[in-house]
Design an enzyme around this catalytic site. Sequence first.
Site, short mmCIF file in Angstrom:
data_model
loop_
_atom_site.label_atom_id
_atom_site.label_comp_id
_atom_site.label_asym_id
_atom_site.label_seq_id
_atom_site.Cartn_x
_atom_site.Cartn_y
_atom_site.Cartn_z
CE LYS A 265 -0.53 -0.22 5.05
NZ LYS A 265 -1.48 -0.29 6.17
NE ARG B 126 -6.79 0.27 12.11
CZ ARG B 126 -5.61 0.06 11.54
NH1 ARG B 126 -4.73 1.05 11.47
NH2 ARG B 126 -5.29 -1.12 11.07
CE1 TYR C 145 10.99 31.50 1.53
CE2 TYR C 145 11.42 29.13 1.44
CZ TYR C 145 10.96 30.30 0.84
OH TYR C 145 10.46 30.25 -0.43
CG MET D 266 7.65 22.68 -2.30
SD MET D 266 6.34 23.56 -3.16
CE MET D 266 5.40 24.21 -1.77
#
Length: 712
Positions: A378, A472, A605, A654
């Site tokens: 997954k 769950r 930054y 980023m």
Amino acid sequence: MKKSGNYSGIDCFRLIAALLIVAIHTSPLLSFNETADFILTRVIARVAVPFFFMTSGFFLISRYSCNDEKLKVFIKKTAMIYGIAIFIYIPINIYKGYFSMDNLLPNIIKDIVFDGTFYHLWYLPASIIGAAFAWYMVKHLGYKKALIVSIVLYIVGLFGDSYFGITEQINVLKQFYSLIFQVFDYTRNGIFFAPIFFVLGGMIADTNFKGSIQINGIGFSITFVLMIAEAIALHTFKVQRHDSMYIFLPVCMFFLFQLLLYWKKRRFVLIRMAALIIYIIHPMMIVIVHFLAKFLGDIIVENSLVNYFIVSLLSVVFSIIATIFINTFTASRTSIKKKWCSETERAWIELNLNNLAHNVNVLQEVMPEKSTLMAVVKTQAYGHGAFQIATCLNQIGVKAFAVATIDEGIQLRTYGICGEILILGYTNPNRAKELKKYDLMQTLIDFKYAKALNRQGIAVKAHIKIDTGMNRLGVSFDNINEVKTIFSMKYIKVCGIYTHLCCADSLLPQEVEFTKNQIDNFYYLIDKLKERGVQIPKVHIQSSYGLLNYPELVCDYVRIGIALYGVLSKTDKNTKVKLDLRPVLSLKARVVLIRSVSKQDTVGYGRSFQAKHDSVIAIVSIGYGDGFPRDLSNQKGGVLIRGQYAPIVGKVCMDQLAVDITEIEDVSVGNVATLIGFDMLDISAPNVAEHFNSISNELLCRMGSRLPITIR
């Protein structure tokens, strides 16, 4: 079977096959014995073209495919070669009066698409059509059905080729084939002849039925002799219209190709191009030899063996010269391209699939004998790439997979993954048709959900999730009547029942006690179901830590996730079972800029980093947009460059980050920065995750979709 080996046998047989093609068109034994020449040119040499088709299929056709780019490239290259070959033979076609035939345009179209504009060029359009046909059959039908369809087509072709004499005796068949021959002149083309060999080549590459050299040797010998006997019988009774297709040819080629795979030394890459050039150019050499006969004597054309050797020699010499020229030209372009790529490549994930196979082996060694490994792939196989990981696992024999969503399951099927695929999470009941279409097994997350899925009126496979204390997903272990009712639902086929251990990774006494209680709760339900006459399906409890800390459990499946990828969730490796797990993933990026900063200068930054002394900073082309955590800013994380550690300075952006390389010598633009992996030192995923208070699972799953994946 991996297709990256040193297939010397394939390379060398390319040249043999090309010379056999020359023999077909020069009949080298005709001056001595007509029968011997027939056996050589019309039987033995008939393995050449199928071999070329199978070789293309071996490297091209695969049920494991995420796109059709390889097919497009193959078709484009073959079409370009075909165009060049057509152009080369235009003067000879003019000389032979080709362009003065009746119905010129329809015949030109027929020849270009099917028959070839010169007698031997049919191979090129047949390659294009056969490759495309085989590709899409394998992609959408799988090998078994694709092989059946291609066998049927081959049989149809047989009765228009070597068995045409039988066809002529049956009026319906005779009329049918008369229609076929209005479209193309022969059935040895890309529709009837080529697909079976492309499919066989792909099957051999994708599967593991290689067999011993003795079995393949015996199989080849028997079928080869039978093919010769078949051909002689057909020739004797004058049954053949043409002589390219025999019943025993595909079987013979299967064994021959398997034998060639045993020869794995160094590659002879140039032979590939040389063999193709020999194939294309040898008719031109035949014309040249006939011209030279006027000056050198008729023996070079009248003696078939001499003629064959001279034509072959000229073809080989020409191919060597042309290959050297082409290779020199393409090598210079490739080196420029590689240089450009190495200087501008940004960031990537690098996979070691040998480590993946190793992990599968060591995990299976500690699993109970009757347990099956269910690979959890997954979230893009924990960030490793679902396509790369699942196809590799399928190829080495893993036949059970687990995903989180129906779309992940569908994606695996489109990649060609075979075997069981279990969806661990929620799927909208309205998508029941897709569950059935793609043969996916759905987890029943509670009783109401099971009823909703059953109401769809579509037969689906399912596993029942049992909640044994995690609170769950799942039906509670003490709701025995609900679970029993699910087994009786008309449209639900229960194939499995399982639970999940929520703290199996801990060996603290209270956590061990809780886990054992979960296990007891699960088996309490199983026992009660047995008492009520329910046939228990396959059961599974363990995930990675469930196996490592509770290896004594004997279940039908063991769901292996993080351990499959060679790491554990945390740096703490205190498990009952210690395994030699090897990391599969490395995360790398390029140094794209180097700058000097003075004492007191700030970087990034928010000016969060201020240099305490004159420093050298490298900008590395990766950031949180690629999944690398921003929490590793300001020396919480670092990278390896030239085998030395460089701390991150300033905030992770980023698309890039900055590292301090003041103490590292000889760093230059283009150097590789290792963020996860080994470069003299080791930065492991658990260590990186620990630095931002997380686990390896989260870190790896964060890897952004824009990162390309390479295979080491």
